[in-house]
Design an enzyme around this catalytic site. Structure first.
Site, PDB file in Angstrom:
ATOM      1  CB  SER A  92       0.142  -5.193   8.878  1.00 51.52           C
ATOM      2  OG  SER A  92      -0.624  -4.474   7.975  1.00 51.52           O
ATOM      3  CB  ALA A 123      -2.471  -1.429  13.290  1.00 56.98           C
ATOM      4  CE1 TYR A 124      -4.368  -2.307   4.888  1.00 56.29           C
ATOM      5  CE2 TYR A 124      -3.464   0.011   4.598  1.00 56.29           C
ATOM      6  CZ  TYR A 124      -3.788  -1.151   4.018  1.00 56.29           C
ATOM      7  OH  TYR A 124      -4.048  -1.379   2.463  1.00 56.29           O
ATOM      8  CB  ALA A 125       0.422   2.403   7.965  1.00 56.91           C
ATOM      9  CG  ASP A 174      -2.147   0.875   1.170  1.00 55.54           C
ATOM     10  OD1 ASP A 174      -1.847   2.132   1.159  1.00 55.54           O
ATOM     11  OD2 ASP A 174      -3.344   0.480   1.001  1.00 55.54           O
TER      12      ASP A 174
END
Length: 254
Positions: free
Chosen positions: A167, A163-165, A151
């Site tokens: 990961s 947390a998304y970034a 991403d």
């Protein structure tokens, strides 16, 4: 069987029931590859893939037993041409509580659940699958490929999806490590999209705001990812890279 009868080898795509994964799976099947895909929930897209003779394996990647089932489904294939890690979950961080709203332990448990889920899907599962399926990648007749879908935020961060970034950044780092380990037999690269396609329920105000974030100011659609996948599959030289699909968004940051 629909599509080309030429067999260019087996390509595995995780999370292919809708959107980008579905588009890539159908297109690659038409181009002569044999597709094996994972899905968590049955969708019209999965029905379309099954109609096209794509091997669809149900697997909830939050469960080690399901990951094992998906790996065991590869027993019928002595070699794999490529693995495309597309399975993803976009979960925001939990808003910080007001004073004394939760106990410290409750807050920790909630934050840990988000962090663990994001890293499970985006980092741990690719790590496990790549290691388990490596013998089949090495058995490919020519060079094999591992392609990680990361991403744009992996390189710039995100205030509301930390947390998304993180990961996705972990997945980009795995790309570097695997590229070093597996060259020259297996090329390992990442594709890092920003906006690719809207959701049906995105309102007009959101769409205008999102389009304005990039220089190109367009919704490119899933074919942009497909063309980048094909570019990497056809390359004899690119490895250890993350290819940005961001429409110049990196130049419009405040």
């Amino acid at each position: 069987m629909s599509g080309s009868t030429t067999n260019k080898g087996v390509i595995v795509i995780t999370g292919a029931g809708q959107r980008v994964g579905l588009h890539c799976a159908l297109a690659l099947q038409q181009q002569g590859y044999q597709l094996v895909v994972s899905y968590r929930t049955a969708t019209p897209g999965i029905a379309a893939l099954q109609q096209a003779d794509v091997h669809c394996v149900r697997a909830d990647f939050n469960q080690l037993t399901d990951i094992a089932t998906f790996i065991e489904a590869m027993a019928a294939y002595p070699a794999i041409r490529a693995i495309i890690h597309n399975a993803s979950s976009w979960q925001p961080d939990i808003p910080l509580p007001q004073q004394n709203e939760h106990s410290v332990l409750t807050q920790l448990q909630q934050d840990a659940a988000v962090f663990d889920h994001m890293h499970q899907i985006h980092a741990k599962v690719p790590y496990l699958l790549n290691r388990a399926l490596l013998p089949k990648l090495l058995a490919a007749e020519d060079t094999a490929d591992i392609i990680h879908l990361t991403d744009f935020v992996a390189s710039v961060g995100s205030s509301k999806h930390q947390a998304y970034a993180a990961s996705k950044a972990a997945l980009e780092n795995l790309t570097l490590s695997l590229a070093r380990q597996l060259a020259p037999k297996v090329k390992v690269n990442a594709i890092a999209p920003a906006l690719v396609m809207f959701n049906e329920n995105d309102d007009e105000a959101y769409r205008i705001k999102a389009l304005a974030k990039s220089l190109m100011a367009v919704e490119p659609g899933p074919d942009e990812v497909l063309q980048t996948v094909l570019y990497l599959l056809n390359s004899n030289y690119i490895t250890g890279r993350s290819l940005p699909l961001d429409g110049g968004r990196h130049l419009k940051l405040p």
